[in-house]
Design a protein around this motif. Structure first.
Motif, mmCIF file in Angstrom:
data_model
loop_
_atom_site.group_PDB
_atom_site.id
_atom_site.type_symbol
_atom_site.label_atom_id
_atom_site.label_comp_id
_atom_site.label_asym_id
_atom_site.label_seq_id
_atom_site.Cartn_x
_atom_site.Cartn_y
_atom_site.Cartn_z
ATOM 1 N N LEU A 195 0.827 -1.211 0.000
ATOM 2 C CA LEU A 195 0.000 0.000 0.000
ATOM 3 C C LEU A 195 0.858 1.257 0.000
ATOM 4 O O LEU A 195 0.611 2.196 -0.771
ATOM 5 N N VAL A 196 1.877 1.297 0.847
ATOM 6 C CA VAL A 196 2.719 2.495 0.956
ATOM 7 C C VAL A 196 3.460 2.747 -0.357
ATOM 8 O O VAL A 196 3.486 3.877 -0.867
ATOM 9 N N VAL A 197 4.059 1.714 -0.918
ATOM 10 C CA VAL A 197 4.844 1.885 -2.151
ATOM 11 C C VAL A 197 3.964 2.341 -3.304
ATOM 12 O O VAL A 197 4.258 3.347 -3.985
ATOM 13 N N PHE A 198 2.864 1.644 -3.545
ATOM 14 C CA PHE A 198 2.023 1.970 -4.697
ATOM 15 C C PHE A 198 1.247 3.259 -4.481
ATOM 16 O O PHE A 198 1.066 4.045 -5.427
ATOM 17 N N ASN A 199 0.785 3.504 -3.271
ATOM 18 C CA ASN A 199 0.029 4.732 -3.003
ATOM 19 C C ASN A 199 0.900 5.966 -3.190
ATOM 20 O O ASN A 199 0.524 6.898 -3.920
ATOM 21 N N LEU A 200 2.066 5.979 -2.557
ATOM 22 C CA LEU A 200 2.932 7.158 -2.653
ATOM 23 C C LEU A 200 3.472 7.344 -4.061
ATOM 24 O O LEU A 200 3.552 8.468 -4.565
ATOM 25 N N SER A 201 3.846 6.246 -4.712
ATOM 26 C CA SER A 201 4.386 6.351 -6.084
ATOM 27 C C SER A 201 3.335 6.888 -7.044
ATOM 28 O O SER A 201 3.597 7.807 -7.836
ATOM 29 N N LEU A 202 2.130 6.308 -6.985
ATOM 30 C CA LEU A 202 1.064 6.743 -7.887
ATOM 31 C C LEU A 202 0.627 8.166 -7.570
ATOM 32 O O LEU A 202 0.373 8.970 -8.480
ATOM 33 N N ALA A 203 0.556 8.509 -6.288
ATOM 34 C CA ALA A 203 0.147 9.858 -5.902
ATOM 35 C C ALA A 203 1.151 10.898 -6.396
ATOM 36 O O ALA A 203 0.761 11.963 -6.908
ATOM 37 N N LEU A 204 2.433 10.599 -6.266
ATOM 38 C CA LEU A 204 3.458 11.540 -6.732
ATOM 39 C C LEU A 204 3.435 11.655 -8.254
ATOM 40 O O LEU A 204 3.572 12.766 -8.800
ATOM 41 N N LEU A 205 3.254 10.533 -8.941
ATOM 42 C CA LEU A 205 3.178 10.562 -10.405
ATOM 43 C C LEU A 205 1.995 11.411 -10.872
ATOM 44 O O LEU A 205 2.134 12.266 -11.756
ATOM 45 N N LEU A 206 0.827 11.204 -10.270
ATOM 46 C CA LEU A 206 -0.359 11.980 -10.641
ATOM 47 C C LEU A 206 -0.168 13.458 -10.331
ATOM 48 O O LEU A 206 -0.574 14.331 -11.107
ATOM 49 N N ALA A 207 0.457 13.749 -9.189
ATOM 50 C CA ALA A 207 0.670 15.150 -8.819
ATOM 51 C C ALA A 207 1.596 15.849 -9.813
ATOM 52 O O ALA A 207 1.357 16.998 -10.204
ATOM 53 N N PHE A 224 -6.562 2.862 -4.764
ATOM 54 C CA PHE A 224 -7.449 3.697 -5.570
ATOM 55 C C PHE A 224 -8.378 4.543 -4.694
ATOM 56 O O PHE A 224 -8.805 5.618 -5.101
ATOM 57 N N LYS A 225 -8.661 4.064 -3.491
ATOM 58 C CA LYS A 225 -9.560 4.804 -2.597
ATOM 59 C C LYS A 225 -8.891 6.064 -2.050
ATOM 60 O O LYS A 225 -9.514 7.128 -1.981
ATOM 61 N N ASN A 226 -7.634 5.970 -1.659
ATOM 62 C CA ASN A 226 -7.000 7.069 -0.928
ATOM 63 C C ASN A 226 -5.857 7.749 -1.661
ATOM 64 O O ASN A 226 -5.228 8.650 -1.100
ATOM 65 N N VAL A 227 -5.567 7.337 -2.895
ATOM 66 C CA VAL A 227 -4.438 7.953 -3.593
ATOM 67 C C VAL A 227 -4.686 9.436 -3.835
ATOM 68 O O VAL A 227 -3.745 10.244 -3.892
ATOM 69 N N GLY A 228 -5.951 9.842 -3.974
ATOM 70 C CA GLY A 228 -6.262 11.242 -4.236
ATOM 71 C C GLY A 228 -5.851 12.176 -3.110
ATOM 72 O O GLY A 228 -5.491 13.334 -3.362
ATOM 73 N N LEU A 229 -5.901 11.684 -1.865
ATOM 74 C CA LEU A 229 -5.521 12.531 -0.728
ATOM 75 C C LEU A 229 -4.038 12.875 -0.777
ATOM 76 O O LEU A 229 -3.652 14.046 -0.668
ATOM 77 N N ASN A 230 -3.200 11.862 -0.952
ATOM 78 C CA ASN A 230 -1.763 12.123 -1.060
ATOM 79 C C ASN A 230 -1.438 12.916 -2.319
ATOM 80 O O ASN A 230 -0.496 13.715 -2.331
ATOM 81 N N MET A 231 -2.189 12.682 -3.386
ATOM 82 C CA MET A 231 -1.978 13.438 -4.621
ATOM 83 C C MET A 231 -2.172 14.935 -4.380
ATOM 84 O O MET A 231 -1.372 15.756 -4.849
ATOM 85 N N VAL A 232 -3.227 15.300 -3.645
ATOM 86 C CA VAL A 232 -3.492 16.711 -3.353
ATOM 87 C C VAL A 232 -2.376 17.300 -2.499
ATOM 88 O O VAL A 232 -1.927 18.440 -2.728
ATOM 89 N N LEU A 233 -1.890 16.539 -1.525
ATOM 90 C CA LEU A 233 -0.797 17.028 -0.677
ATOM 91 C C LEU A 233 0.471 17.238 -1.498
ATOM 92 O O LEU A 233 1.172 18.252 -1.344
ATOM 93 N N PHE A 234 0.787 16.281 -2.365
ATOM 94 C CA PHE A 234 1.964 16.432 -3.227
ATOM 95 C C PHE A 234 1.790 17.596 -4.196
ATOM 96 O O PHE A 234 2.745 18.341 -4.465
#
Length: 294
Positions: free
Chosen positions: A81-93, A166-176
């Motif tokens: 979860l940590v690896v894929f969430n942070l990686s995807l969130a940073l990529l989207l940001a 997919f549920k929470n990636v948007g939150l980290n994306m907004v922060l990034f």
């Protein structure tokens, strides 16, 4: 006169933080003390017994043959979860930080799952991941026979991780995204004039400048990954076998299904120690990779 002013300032400060202190005392510190007290007892609600057993529950924790597989499943889920969430969130940001048409629509689209009910989101994905669900239906259109996603060990864990990502990636994306918009453009311009490639600019400028936000999101995501429950309860119920039985769900089983409240409290103490230890490790390591802490 000055002494009275300082006393009044202190009193005002304590009054301002009093609601937060009261809430923490009632809803955090008191329950933690009660859980510690319960872990020293064998409490059977059905039989109406509450017996002091000392460290027996902690010895049972060490002797529990199921606990290693539970901790392994917890570790796999948390790391994934940590690896894929942070990686995807940073990529989207990074992608959404560009000057492109329709950025507001894309930002809304990626963030919208965050505000959707967790249980509703999980139930929908449960239908999609069934053997005759929507995911396998799409795969069949291209001639691929999909697996029974939630009933096979490896795919069950991957499915649960994907649903949570997919549920929470948007939150980290907004922060990034907020952090990226705070990076001075002059740094990129100077690096580009010096011939730095896009990857070099990202590695040498972007990552160091947003490292405090990376620290924040990593702590939030790690703690959240160790507290996941609804997704497991709705999608797999810890199965198949114990392949997706994470620590929180195992705690729930022991306390509320098997009525071993004393042992469940011991598992809660173990969870608290793990979360505290990982948070402290991340906080101590910040001096090595968070630029503003160096």
């Amino acid at each position: 006169m000055r002494l009275r002013s300082k006393t009044a300032d202190r009193l005002a400060g304590w009054l301002f933080i009093a609601p937060q202190l009261a809430g923490s005392a009632v809803f955090v510190f008191a329950p933690l003390c009660l859980v510690l007290w319960y872990s020293l007892h064998e409490w059977n609600v059905l039989a109406g017994s509450f017996e002091f057993v000392g460290g027996d529950n902690y010895q049972a924790l060490l002797d529990d043959p199921t606990l290693p597989s539970v901790l392994r499943a917890t570790g796999i889920f948390s790391v994934g979860l940590v690896v894929f969430n942070l990686s995807l969130a940073l990529l989207l940001a990074v992608l959404l930080n560009q000057r492109l048409r329709g950025l507001t629509v894309y930002r809304t689209l990626f963030f919208s799952p965050v505000v959707v009910s967790l249980v509703a989101w999980t139930i929908v994905w449960g239908f999609l991941l069934q053997s005759n669900g929507g995911i396998n239906g799409l795969l069949q259109t291209v001639g691929v026979e999909g697996p029974n996603w939630l009933r096979t060990g490896p795919t069950a864990m991957v499915s649960v991780i994907a649903v949570q990502v997919f549920k929470n990636v948007g939150l980290n994306m907004v922060l990034f995204l907020a952090a990226l918009q705070g990076v001075p453009g002059e740094l990129y311009e100077a690096a580009q004039l010096d011939g730095a490639s896009a990857w070099t600019r990202f590695r040498r400028i972007t990552v160091p400048m947003i490292s405090p936000t990376i620290l924040l999101t990593s702590i939030i995501t790690v703690v959240g990954s160790l507290q996941v429950f609804a997704q497991i309860a709705v999608l797999t119920q810890g199965g198949p076998g114990t392949s997706t039985t994470v620590l929180v769900y195992y705690l729930y089983q022991q306390a509320f299904q098997f009525h071993h409240f004393g042992y469940g409290s011991t598992l809660a103490i173990l969870l608290f120690v793990i979360v505290l230890a990982l948070t402290l490790v991340q906080w101590q390591l910040r001096r090595k990779w968070v630029v503003h802490e160096q």
